[in-house]
Design a protein around this motif. Structure first.
Motif, PDB file in Angstrom:
ATOM      1  N   ASP A   1       0.855  -1.186   0.000  1.00 16.69           N
ATOM      2  CA  ASP A   1       0.000   0.000   0.000  1.00 16.69           C
ATOM      3  C   ASP A   1       0.892   1.238   0.000  1.00 16.69           C
ATOM      4  OD1 ASP A   1      -2.108  -1.674   0.155  1.00 16.69           O
ATOM      5  OD2 ASP A   1      -2.700  -1.186   2.197  1.00 16.69           O
ATOM      6  N   LYS A   2       0.632   2.152  -0.909  1.00 18.62           N
ATOM      7  CA  LYS A   2       1.434   3.378  -0.968  1.00 18.62           C
ATOM      8  C   LYS A   2       0.561   4.561  -1.334  1.00 18.62           C
ATOM      9  CE  LYS A   2       5.916   1.358  -2.259  1.00 18.62           C
ATOM     10  NZ  LYS A   2       6.629   1.779  -1.026  1.00 18.62           N
ATOM     11  N   GLN A   3       0.992   5.752  -0.888  1.00 23.66           N
ATOM     12  CA  GLN A   3       0.345   6.981  -1.289  1.00 23.66           C
ATOM     13  C   GLN A   3       1.008   7.521  -2.549  1.00 23.66           C
ATOM     14  OE1 GLN A   3       0.524   9.699   2.018  1.00 23.66           O
ATOM     15  NE2 GLN A   3      -1.214   8.746   3.068  1.00 23.66           N
ATOM     16  N   ILE A   4       0.269   8.341  -3.274  1.00 25.59           N
ATOM     17  CA  ILE A   4       0.800   8.917  -4.511  1.00 25.59           C
ATOM     18  C   ILE A   4       2.108   9.663  -4.269  1.00 25.59           C
ATOM     19  CG2 ILE A   4       0.396  10.779  -6.198  1.00 25.59           C
ATOM     20  CD1 ILE A   4      -0.935   8.190  -6.965  1.00 25.59           C
ATOM     21  N   GLN A   5       2.188  10.419  -3.167  1.00 25.65           N
ATOM     22  CA  GLN A   5       3.409  11.177  -2.909  1.00 25.65           C
ATOM     23  C   GLN A   5       4.605  10.255  -2.693  1.00 25.65           C
ATOM     24  OE1 GLN A   5       3.003  13.565   0.631  1.00 25.65           O
ATOM     25  NE2 GLN A   5       1.736  12.016   1.646  1.00 25.65           N
ATOM     26  N   ASP A   6       4.362   9.057  -2.153  1.00 27.94           N
ATOM     27  CA  ASP A   6       5.455   8.098  -1.976  1.00 27.94           C
ATOM     28  C   ASP A   6       5.853   7.481  -3.320  1.00 27.94           C
ATOM     29  OD1 ASP A   6       5.420   8.486   0.793  1.00 27.94           O
ATOM     30  OD2 ASP A   6       3.791   7.030   1.014  1.00 27.94           O
ATOM     31  N   ILE A   7       4.847   7.162  -4.117  1.00 22.91           N
ATOM     32  CA  ILE A   7       5.111   6.539  -5.423  1.00 22.91           C
ATOM     33  C   ILE A   7       5.879   7.496  -6.332  1.00 22.91           C
ATOM     34  CG2 ILE A   7       3.993   5.713  -7.542  1.00 22.91           C
ATOM     35  CD1 ILE A   7       1.766   4.594  -5.695  1.00 22.91           C
ATOM     36  N   PHE A   8       5.428   8.771  -6.357  1.00 20.63           N
ATOM     37  CA  PHE A   8       6.075   9.742  -7.225  1.00 20.63           C
ATOM     38  C   PHE A   8       7.445  10.170  -6.708  1.00 20.63           C
ATOM     39  CE2 PHE A   8       2.458  11.700  -9.966  1.00 20.63           C
ATOM     40  CZ  PHE A   8       2.122  10.412 -10.391  1.00 20.63           C
ATOM     41  N   SER A   9       7.837   9.656  -5.565  1.00 18.89           N
ATOM     42  CA  SER A   9       9.179   9.923  -5.042  1.00 18.89           C
ATOM     43  C   SER A   9      10.131   8.747  -5.269  1.00 18.89           C
ATOM     44  CB  SER A   9       9.104  10.213  -3.534  1.00 18.89           C
ATOM     45  OG  SER A   9       8.308  11.347  -3.273  1.00 18.89           O
TER      46      SER A   9
END
Length: 571
Positions: free
Chosen positions: A7-15
């Motif tokens: 599970d990840k948030q968009i801000q984590d994925i885009f980092s």
């Protein structure tokens, strides 16, 4: 196959790194409803972490990922972040804008700016017009995908402006211009930013690109917006190895094929092409089973994918002439070919497409003479005029399979004797399915056209054109420049004359536009006949006789036209 899911948030994925939309993915395709629904779900959701599904990627080298599933959502999120950044800029909040922009563009290990999400197919429009912090807005082609991106971005910008008005803002200290009872626009914009960045999804990472192709098919096999052409593209590009790091010949070949259909613009047409091509050359199948048939063929031999792609490219150019004959160049000698293809389009039939494709292909390969091509197309035109346009027969599927089997045989035929035998067999088969004249006449007499009843206009104009002929006095007649004239004027219905009589095909004839609109108008029948005689109009041919009796002769003339058209061609 190794699969990791978190599970990840968009801000984590885009980092995590940079995400590339691979060549087997379909272009951006979201329409207004999908964009607005996605926006509304995000803005109206009150939970801290809104779940938007899964994202599947593969990684062949760090920190670059290829997207297998989730492309439409990630692209839309990138559009949202770009719109939020622009709103911060309009409010004079450069630092906040830069803070958002780092999720759109970041320096790589060489300290060169690189977009987090990248797509070759929409380059440079997506990158320059939407993602760039200060794009130059360079001139670039706006194709189908670019137009969808443009529309989606404009929708998002408009919805964001509804939430946070910034259009009248000047740079620096604009907060005071908003009334006291209006929420602080910067705080509101931050709230929307945080909602987008906190969107949560299941991040699924695969080991390699080969696994990605398999997962792509599995995930999308039942997707509502995935088309056969998407799957075929993915299949072929996964089988054909990239021969050069900079030149992807298979991808360019597929793109070249798609460009041939740019004017058509509809994915359905490309899917139809794939089906009609396949059943004209390999074996009969349905649209639902087409991908399975192609997949099986491609898997049998590693050379088959390359051969198939080459054949598709060759056939696509011919198919485009078939589906839109009026938009392509034809020699004077090929005029009859164009007109037959236009007629089949008018009749809205597709069963014959595999056969017409095979015939045109044989002609361009110089295995079929122009004379034989014209004769075959004229017979196909005649059959579907009687079978579909007039009597509206329903095909049980036998006709489509008949066409397919003969098309396949024609594709493989070499000598003229074999070709003639195949053509003879086809029309012998169609002859057994041709409706009898009695049924044809009943339906033909139902044809009617009034200014308020135009459903049959195209077919009636076709019938009158065929009955009228293509030449007069050695001069070609341009039927497209002619219009339908009521011999007994529509105005007579005010005096009680039946609309069945006035609208009947037996009361209609073709004249040039000027004569129709300026000279005949509401003249009596005798006055119209005299006017046409004075212009040298071929009355005997058009009226089926020198004179035209009043209303009593309308049905007789209609029957005469029906007999002429039904007996005009022998299968």
């Amino acid at each position: 196959m190794k699969i990791e899911a978190h599970d990840k948030q968009i801000q984590d994925i885009f980092s995590l790194g940079y995400f590339q939309i691979p060549r087997f993915q379909r272009p951006y395709s979201w329409e207004r409803d999908e964009v607005e629904n996605f926006w509304n779900d995000i803005i109206n959701d009150v939970s801290e972490n809104y779940f938007i599904g899964s994202m599947v990627v593969y990684q062949e080298r760090k920190p670059y990922f290829g997207i297998v599933d989730g492309q439409q959502r990630l692209t839309t999120i990138t559009l949202m972040l770009s719109a939020i950044r622009n709103s911060f800029l309009r409010l004079g909040e450069d630092n906040l804008a830069k803070g958002v922009h780092k999720f759109v563009e970041q320096p790589n290990i060489d300290n060169e700016a690189e977009f987090i999400l990248d797509a070759d197919t929409s380059f440079p429009y997506l990158q320059d017009h939407i993602q760039s912090f200060n794009g130059l807005k360079i001139d670039c082609d706006v194709g189908i995908e670019e137009q969808k991106l443009k529309n989606a971005f404009e929708i998002i910008c408009a919805r964001l402006e509804d939430e946070v008005p910034t259009s009248n803002s000047e740079s620096g200290g604009q907060i005071s211009m908003f009334p006291v009872d209006v929420p602080d626009p910067i705080l509101k914009l931050k709230e929307i930013r945080d909602k987008v960045l906190s969107l949560k999804l299941v991040f699924i990472q695969l080991d390699n690109k080969s696994d990605a192709h398999l997962i792509f098919e599995t995930l999308n096999a039942r997707g509502r917006d995935l088309r056969t052409s998407d799957l075929v593209k993915n299949l072929l590009l996964s089988k054909i190895k990239e021969g050069n790091a900079k030149l992807d010949s298979a991808k360019e070949s597929w793109n070249s094929l798609i460009r041939k259909f740019d004017d058509a613009s509809e994915s359905e047409i490309i899917d139809s092409f794939l089906l009609h091509f396949w059943i004209s050359e390999y074996n009969y199948t349905t649209d639902k089973k087409l991908f399975s048939a192609i997949s099986k063929y491609v898997s049998e031999d590693e050379k088959n994918a390359n051969d198939l792609l080459k054949k598709l490219n060759h056939a696509a150019a011919i198919y485009c002439k078939l589906i839109d004959p009026g938009a392509h160049e034809w020699s004077r000698e090929e005029t009859d070919v164009r007109e037959s293809l236009k007629a089949l389009r008018l009749f809205k039939v597709k069963q014959q497409s595999s056969m017409t494709l095979a015939l045109l292909r044989a002609y361009y390969e110089k295995r079929l003479t122009l004379r034989n091509l014209k004769a075959c197309l004229r017979k196909l035109e005649y059959f579907h005029f009687v079978f579909n346009a007039i009597t509206s027969q329903r095909s049980s599927g036998v006709i489509a399979t008949t066409y397919s089997s003969h098309a396949i045989s024609l594709t493989g035929a070499k000598g003229n004797d074999d070709i003639q035998a195949i053509i003879s067999s086809l029309f012998n088969s169609l002859r057994t399915k041709l409706p009898q004249y009695e049924e044809f006449e009943v339906k033909f007499l139902e044809l009617s056209y009034l200014s308020s009843k135009t459903k049959n206009k195209g077919i009636i104009k076709y019938c009158l054109s065929k009955q009228f002929g293509d030449k007069f006095g050695g001069i070609d007649i341009n039927h497209d420049a002619m219009s339908i004239e009521h011999i007994i004027s529509e105005s007579t219905m005010k005096d009680g004359l039946s609309s069945d009589v006035v609208g009947s095909i037996g009361n209609l004839l073709l004249v040039d536009e000027k004569t129709n609109s300026e000279e005949l108008m509401n003249l009596t029948v005798s006055e119209k006949i005299k006017k046409l005689e004075g212009k040298g109009y071929p009355l005997a041919k058009a009226l089926v006789g020198e004179k035209f009796p009043e209303s009593s002769g309308v049905q007789d003339r209609a029957r005469s036209i029906a007999q002429h058209l039904y007996n005009s061609v022998q299968l």
